[in-house]
Design a protein around this motif. Structure first.
Motif, short mmCIF file in Angstrom:
data_model
loop_
_atom_site.label_atom_id
_atom_site.label_comp_id
_atom_site.label_asym_id
_atom_site.label_seq_id
_atom_site.Cartn_x
_atom_site.Cartn_y
_atom_site.Cartn_z
N SER A 201 0.83 -1.23 0.13
CA SER A 201 0.12 0.08 0.03
C SER A 201 0.89 1.18 -0.06
O SER A 201 1.91 1.40 0.80
N ALA A 202 0.19 2.33 -0.78
CA ALA A 202 1.02 3.58 -0.87
C ALA A 202 0.59 4.23 0.75
O ALA A 202 1.53 5.25 0.80
N ASN B 160 6.77 2.54 3.05
CA ASN B 160 7.19 2.48 1.51
C ASN B 160 7.66 3.88 1.22
O ASN B 160 8.26 4.21 0.32
N HIS B 161 6.95 4.89 1.95
CA HIS B 161 7.32 6.25 1.89
C HIS B 161 8.98 6.43 2.02
O HIS B 161 9.50 7.13 1.26
N LEU B 162 9.30 5.80 3.20
CA LEU B 162 10.76 5.60 3.71
C LEU B 162 11.57 5.25 2.49
O LEU B 162 12.90 5.57 2.14
N LEU B 163 10.92 3.93 1.76
CA LEU B 163 12.16 3.33 0.73
C LEU B 163 11.96 4.33 -0.42
O LEU B 163 13.09 4.59 -1.18
N THR C 193 17.77 7.48 1.57
CA THR C 193 19.00 6.60 1.10
C THR C 193 19.85 6.31 2.25
O THR C 193 19.49 6.91 3.27
N GLU C 194 20.71 5.49 2.35
CA GLU C 194 21.41 5.34 3.53
C GLU C 194 22.68 6.30 3.90
O GLU C 194 22.94 6.47 5.16
N ALA C 195 22.52 7.32 2.89
CA ALA C 195 23.33 8.56 3.37
C ALA C 195 22.41 9.37 3.95
O ALA C 195 23.28 10.23 4.74
N ASP C 196 21.44 9.38 4.13
CA ASP C 196 20.55 10.18 4.91
C ASP C 196 20.57 9.74 6.45
O ASP C 196 20.71 8.70 6.75
N ARG D 124 7.57 -5.39 12.65
CA ARG D 124 8.25 -6.69 12.16
C ARG D 124 8.68 -6.53 10.83
O ARG D 124 9.55 -7.17 10.20
N GLN D 125 7.99 -5.70 10.00
CA GLN D 125 8.35 -5.35 8.78
C GLN D 125 9.92 -4.62 8.50
O GLN D 125 10.56 -5.03 7.69
N ILE D 126 10.11 -3.88 9.64
CA ILE D 126 11.28 -3.36 9.70
C ILE D 126 12.44 -4.25 9.86
O ILE D 126 13.42 -4.29 9.32
N LEU D 127 12.16 -5.17 10.83
CA LEU D 127 13.21 -6.06 11.42
C LEU D 127 13.25 -7.20 10.27
O LEU D 127 14.22 -7.74 10.07
N SER D 128 12.42 -7.53 9.43
CA SER D 128 12.61 -8.35 8.55
C SER D 128 12.97 -7.99 7.17
O SER D 128 12.94 -8.66 6.15
N THR D 129 13.13 -6.66 7.06
CA THR D 129 13.46 -6.05 5.68
C THR D 129 14.87 -5.32 5.69
O THR D 129 14.55 -4.17 6.43
N PRO D 130 15.83 -5.91 5.28
CA PRO D 130 17.04 -5.25 5.54
C PRO D 130 17.13 -3.81 4.57
O PRO D 130 17.78 -2.93 5.20
N ARG D 131 16.38 -3.69 3.44
CA ARG D 131 16.43 -2.57 2.84
C ARG D 131 15.93 -1.39 3.72
O ARG D 131 16.43 -0.40 3.51
N ILE D 132 14.79 -1.85 4.67
CA ILE D 132 14.27 -0.69 5.49
C ILE D 132 15.12 -0.51 6.67
O ILE D 132 15.36 0.56 7.28
N SER D 133 15.52 -1.47 7.36
CA SER D 133 16.39 -1.41 8.57
C SER D 133 17.42 -0.92 8.37
O SER D 133 18.00 -0.01 9.25
N ALA D 134 17.97 -0.83 7.17
CA ALA D 134 19.29 -0.11 6.71
C ALA D 134 19.29 1.35 6.66
O ALA D 134 20.34 2.11 6.88
N LEU D 135 18.08 1.88 6.48
CA LEU D 135 17.71 3.35 6.23
C LEU D 135 17.41 3.97 7.71
O LEU D 135 17.72 5.18 7.69
#
Length: 93
Positions: A33-34, A39-42, A46-49, A68-79
Motif C-alpha cells: 500500500s501507498a 514505503n514512503h521511507l523506501l 537513502t543510506e546516506a540520509d 516486524r516489517q522493519i526487522l524482516s526487511t534489511p532494505r528498510i532497517s538499513a535506512l
C-alpha cells in the motif's frame, strides 16, 4: 486531536524545513500500500540520509506489524538510524 498544520510548520526551525517530511494520512501495514509509511521511507530515503523514525499510532497490532516489517526487511532497517516506538500493550504484567 486535530493537527493545526500552520502551527506545526511554524514550530519547525527554518533550516530544518527543507529536509523534514511530514505525512498526515491513515496508516496501513499492507506492504503493497501507498499508505504504508515504510514505503514512503523506501521511496524517499537513502543510506546516506540520517533517518529518525517515530512510531506511535496507538494501535498495538498495526505498530507490531510495522516493527516486524522493519526487522524482516534489511532494505528498510538499513535506512533507519534512530527508531522511537511507544510500544502499546494490552495488559500490564
Amino acid at each position: 486531536a486535530a493537527v493545526n498544520h500552520s502551527e506545526l510548520w511554524a514550530s519547525v526551525p527554518d533550516h530544518l524545513k527543507p529536509v523534514m517530511q511530514y505525512f498526515n494520512i491513515p496508516v496501513t501495514g499492507d506492504v503493497a500500500s501507498a499508505d504504508n509509511p515504510l514505503n514512503h521511507l523506501l521511496a524517499l530515503a537513502t543510506e546516506a540520509d540520517y533517518v529518525v523514525f517515530k512510531l506511535d499510532i496507538d494501535h498495538n497490532a498495526l505498530e507490531t506489524k510495522l516493527i516486524r516489517q522493519i526487522l524482516s526487511t534489511p532494505r528498510i532497517s538499513a535506512l533507519i538510524d534512530e527508531l522511537f516506538w511507544e510500544h502499546h500493550v494490552r495488559r500490564s504484567p
